[in-house]
Design an enzyme around this catalytic site. Structure first.
Site, PDB file in Angstrom:
ATOM      1  N   GLU A   1       0.864  -1.223   0.005  1.00 49.89           N
ATOM      2  CA  GLU A   1       0.018  -0.087  -0.058  1.00 49.89           C
ATOM      3  C   GLU A   1       0.949   1.164  -0.151  1.00 49.89           C
ATOM      4  O   GLU A   1       1.787   1.442   0.774  1.00 49.89           O
ATOM      5  CB  GLU A   1      -0.729  -0.023   1.490  1.00 49.89           C
ATOM      6  CG  GLU A   1      -1.731  -1.173   1.183  1.00 49.89           C
ATOM      7  CD  GLU A   1      -2.761  -1.263   0.134  1.00 49.89           C
ATOM      8  OE1 GLU A   1      -3.044  -0.272  -0.441  1.00 49.89           O
ATOM      9  OE2 GLU A   1      -3.266  -2.410  -0.120  1.00 49.89           O
TER      10      GLU A   1
ATOM     11  N   CYS B   1      -1.686   8.839   4.197  1.00 54.58           N
ATOM     12  CA  CYS B   1      -1.666   8.336   2.647  1.00 54.58           C
ATOM     13  C   CYS B   1      -2.959   8.907   1.997  1.00 54.58           C
ATOM     14  O   CYS B   1      -3.116   9.293   0.870  1.00 54.58           O
ATOM     15  CB  CYS B   1      -1.418   6.788   2.361  1.00 54.58           C
ATOM     16  SG  CYS B   1      -2.729   6.021   3.674  1.00 54.58           S
TER      17      CYS B   1
END
Ligand code: NAD
Length: 542
Positions: free
Chosen positions: A293, A327
């Site tokens: 990720e 993020c």
């Protein structure tokens, strides 16, 4: 083993404590923060349950107070990485063969330790190591980590329950065994929960792990190591190493027993790891699982029908909480001309009301960014925006690293929708706004889709259902987590499985059974009760 079909406790999201003035949790976490700040720790490598001090040390400091030393950590040499791999492989047989309910009990116990006796400590360590304010620490280090541990146990049982049909003549059984070899977990600085979850999720499924935390998170990672030990993770199952990331990664990836990487961090590092795995592919005993990720350039787009105050709040929270170092943080926003005057007014009011400083002062919404490298990069982009024509700094724009790495939350207004800060992940408290003509809605959706290489999170604000539906379709490839009338951050385990595609990762959705499936290799067993004793089928008859 095999003496019951056990039901695990129903997973429920941990309640977020308020830390409002006068609450006991506020007093406890502040006292813990002070005591940790005023003491010094020495963090060893943790291999096979042994603490290893190499003597080659680095120091740990709070980003908001970089001259203060919280302690030292020991850096591994190549031989320690090899030892961590060997140890993991030795521990594998016992761990992989331990009944699942025993593994589950360990991680459920870890969740309870965090919810209770370790809560103040893991939160205070996250405030110190990563400069999170108490609310950001609580939703990450305590609640999200607890949720990962509890929900993953439930997801594990769902996977095990997924079995093929059988007949009276034969019984079909699907076994979900751990991968052959060991898993390499590499974790980022920004979430204590992710740091704990990447090794724990693989270990829960019966795998053994070599875990390398980020250099900027070692102080709170040490608390995780202590919790895993106290919860009963056996020696050798999760081995923890610090030091040169390239040397550690190269040593791990050179092992023929490497069977998977569980990575969260930046896109270029992940691509580099993927390329190295490709180069080594002929050496491995099994095709490694590659789960990563990575970065994002997350957007908010408002339709002309949206409520300006809600849009401004979505940007304020989405872009600036934890200094934009999520993020999922909003870093580009597309606002229609008819709404802009109001959104701008509310946004500037919000930014002006922020207090910035140490997380110890709980009135501070904003604290420091993680390290000098990040500070310098952000300052460079802000300076460039000040000099570039066609872009204006409409809020913030100052910075100061004399005591801590403080960057003022900054709002840029760009005339060019492809201006560098509309496309590049900065990972800090900077959001860029592009104002579009109201009649350019469909074109702006295309622009949002085509502006960035990433596809992590995004949000649309609209009170017009047709517009919301149109955006949901038009933006289907550019956000793995898509929000309607909400900010684009704050995914909750068990509610919004998290992850993105394109350059944002393999979209294996942390906090869901989809992620756990990557850490098992199914074996199909067909058992026939009465075996045929004649090869001839009836159709061969005379
Ligand atoms: P980073 O890539 O700098 O570091 C991540 C990990 O990789 C650390 O453990 C680091 O030591 C290691 N590393 C660094 N260089 C390496 C190399 N050359 N080889 C091998 N390992 C190396 O990321 P960070 O600054 O810690 O975290 C921020 C990044 O993580 C941002 O890009 C953010 O978007 C991303 N992130 C993504 C998610 C998600 O779920 N998509 C979640 C959190 C963070």
């Amino acid at each position: 083993m095999g003496k019951g079909f056990f039901q695990v406790p129903t997973a429920l999201n941990e309640t977020v404590k308020s830390y409002a003035p006068g609450t006991p949790e506020r007093e406890e976490v502040l006292a813990t923060y002070k005591s940790m700040y005023n003491s010094s720790i020495d963090v060893p490598l943790y291999i096979n349950g042994e603490e290893i001090r190499t003597g080659d040390t680095g120091t740990m400091s709070p980003p908001h107070d970089h001259q203060h030393i919280l302690g030292t950590y020991h850096k591994a040499e190549k031989q320690h990485i090899q030892k961590a791999i060997d140890t993991a492989l030795e521990a594998r047989e016992k761990w992989a063969n331990l009944a699942w309910e025993q593994r589950a009990a360990i991680f459920l116990r870890a969740a309870e330790l965090i919810a209770g006796p370790y809560r103040a400590k893991i939160n205070a360590s996250t405030m110190l190591a990563q400069s999170k304010n108490i609310f950001q620490a609580e939703i990450d280090a305590a609640c999200e980590f607890i949720d990962f541990l509890r929900f993953n146990v439930e997801f594990m049982t769902q996977i095990y329950e997924d079995q093929p049909d059988s007949t009276s003549a034969s019984w079909n059984r699907l076994e979900y065994r751990p991968l052959e070899g060991f898993i390499y977990a590499i974790t980022p600085f920004n979430f204590t929960a992710i740091a704990g979850n990447l090794p724990a999720s693989a270990a829960l499924m019966g795998n053994v792990v070599v875990w390398k935390p980020s250099d900027s998170q070692i102080y709170s990672a040490k608390v995780i190591v202590d919790i895993f030990k106290e919860a009963g993770v056996p020696d050798g199952v999760i081995n923890v190493v610090y030091g040169d990331p390239v040397m550690i990664t190269d040593t791990v990836l050179a092992s023929p027993d490497f069977s998977g990487v569980h990575f969260t961090g930046s896109t270029h590092v992940f691509k580099d790891i993927w390329a190295k795995i490709g180069t080594n592919i002929h050496n491995y005993k099994t095709y490694p699982r590659i789960v990563g990720e990575t970065g994002g350039k997350d957007f908010i787009i408002a339709h002309p029908s949206a409520n300006a105050k809600q849009v401004a709040t979505g940007i304020t929270r989405g872009a600036f909480e934890f200094q934009g170092q999520k993020c999922s943080a909003a870093s580009r926003a597309y606002i229609p001309k008819s709404l802009w005057a109001d959104v701008e007014k509310f946004l500037i009011e919000d930014v002006k009301s922020f207090k910035m400083g140490s997380p110890e002062d709980m009135g501070n919404f904003i604290t420091a960014v993680i390290h000098e490298g990040s500070f310098d990069k952000l300052a460079k982009y802000i300076d460039q925006a000040k000099n570039d024509s066609g872009v204006k700094v409409i809020a913030g724009g100052n910075y100061d690293k004399s005591k801590g790495y403080f960057i003022e939350p900054t709002v840029l207004l760009a005339e060019d929708p492809k201006y560098t800060t509309m496309c590049t992940e900065l990972f800090g408290p900077v959001v860029t706004i592009y104002v579009y003509e109201d009649d350019q809605w469909a074109e702006t959706l295309k622009l949002v889709d085509g502006t960035s290489e990433y596809a992590l999170t995004g949000a649309i604000f609209s009170t017009d259902r047709y517009a919301a539906a149109e955006a949901t379709k038009a933006l289907e490839n550019c956000a793995g987590n898509f929000y309607i009338n909400d900010k684009c951050t704050g995914a909750v385990v068990g509610q919004q499985p998290f992850g993105g595609a394109r350059a944002s990762g393999t979209n294996d959705k942390a906090g869901s059974y989809l992620n756990l499936l990557r850490w098992v290799s199914p074996r199909m067993i067909k058992e026939t009760f009465v075996s045929p004793a004649d090869y001839r089928y009836p159709f061969l008859g005379e």
